[in-house]
Design an enzyme around this catalytic site. Structure first.
Site, PDB file in Angstrom:
ATOM      1  CG  PHE A   8      -2.122  -0.802   1.174  1.00 49.87           C
ATOM      2  CD1 PHE A   8      -3.311  -0.286   0.680  1.00 49.87           C
ATOM      3  CD2 PHE A   8      -2.090  -2.122   1.605  1.00 49.87           C
ATOM      4  CE1 PHE A   8      -4.454  -1.069   0.618  1.00 49.87           C
ATOM      5  CE2 PHE A   8      -3.229  -2.910   1.548  1.00 49.87           C
ATOM      6  CZ  PHE A   8      -4.418  -2.384   1.045  1.00 49.87           C
ATOM      7  CG  ASP A   9       1.060   5.708  -2.104  1.00 55.30           C
ATOM      8  OD1 ASP A   9       2.234   6.022  -1.814  1.00 55.30           O
ATOM      9  OD2 ASP A   9       0.168   6.525  -2.341  1.00 55.30           O
ATOM     10  CG  LEU A  10       1.542   7.043   4.214  1.00 54.03           C
ATOM     11  CD1 LEU A  10       0.530   6.322   5.085  1.00 54.03           C
ATOM     12  CD2 LEU A  10       2.829   7.334   4.997  1.00 54.03           C
ATOM     13  CG  ASP A  11       1.950  10.883   1.691  1.00 52.09           C
ATOM     14  OD1 ASP A  11       1.569  10.644   2.859  1.00 52.09           O
ATOM     15  OD2 ASP A  11       3.056  11.406   1.438  1.00 52.09           O
TER      16      ASP A  11
END
Length: 218
Positions: A8-11
């Site tokens: 998962f990407d964060l931002d």
């Protein structure tokens, strides 16, 4: 195809960091004596790509020393104020809890330095659901998603065919494709549907619930 591991990407994917990031960019530009400081709304495109890349455009400079100085000034504010000027995206807590309960392995894969990303994940109570938070080094090493994903696959001994990357910007999908990892786009972040469609992901979702349903049946 069953994917046992999700990155998962964060931002823009797990959290919305708009206020903290844009204010910190404006702070850095002001300290750098930039001729123009964009309004926050005009800095949306900066959420996702590596900071060096964004400051290169904003300062119209390819000089690494100039970019390094801007990043250092950005962090001057971000690490003290901007880090938690952030909100968790509606539906994400349930999504990661349900995926964790289903036995999927999950890791955070962000261009943000892992030292900062880990604090954000902990702040929102998501740490127990992720095997580890992976991000760049402070000097920008592995800020490119292709490099970061390659590193995670090696470190965790994950087969590319067992893994899927979830992100809101083209950089996430391009990085996945470079490693022969399947990619999923989400529209609740900072990339447009057109930007995501151009990279031909496996699917694009408008809500976390739709992503959960897809994973459950894939």
């Amino acid at each position: 195809m069953t994917y046992s591991t999700l990155l998962f990407d964060l931002d823009g994917t797990l959290t919305d960091p708009f206020i903290g990031i844009t204010r910190s960019i404006q702070y850095a530009l002001d300290k750098m004596g930039a001729s123009r400081i964009p309004e926050a709304a005009d800095l949306r495109w900066c959420i996702g790509p590596p900071l060096w890349e964004s400051f290169g455009v904003l300062l119209e400079s390819e000089d690494k020393a100039v970019q390094d100085r801007a990043v250092a000034l950005y962090r001057e504010r971000y690490t003290t104020e901007g880090l938690f000027e952030n909100t968790i995206i509606d539906g994400i807590e349930r999504l990661v809890a349900d995926l964790d309960a289903s036995g999927r392995r999950m890791f955070v894969a962000t261009s943000k330095p892992h030292a900062y990303a880990a604090r954000i994940i902990e702040h929102f109570g998501l740490t127990p659901h992720f095997g580890k938070v992976y991000g760049s080094e402070l000097d920008g090493t592995r800020s490119a998603k292709a490099d970061l994903i390659a590193y995670i696959l090696e470190e965790e001994n994950i087969a590319a065919t067992d893994c899927v990357m979830v992100g809101d910007r083209k950089h996430d999908l391009i990085g996945a494709k470079a490693n022969k990892v399947a990619a999923l786009g989400v529209t609740w972040g900072y990339g447009s549907r057109a930007e995501l469609e151009a990279e031909h992901p496996e699917a694009i979702f408008d809500r976390p619930q739709e992503l959960e349903a897809w994973v459950a049946t894939s």
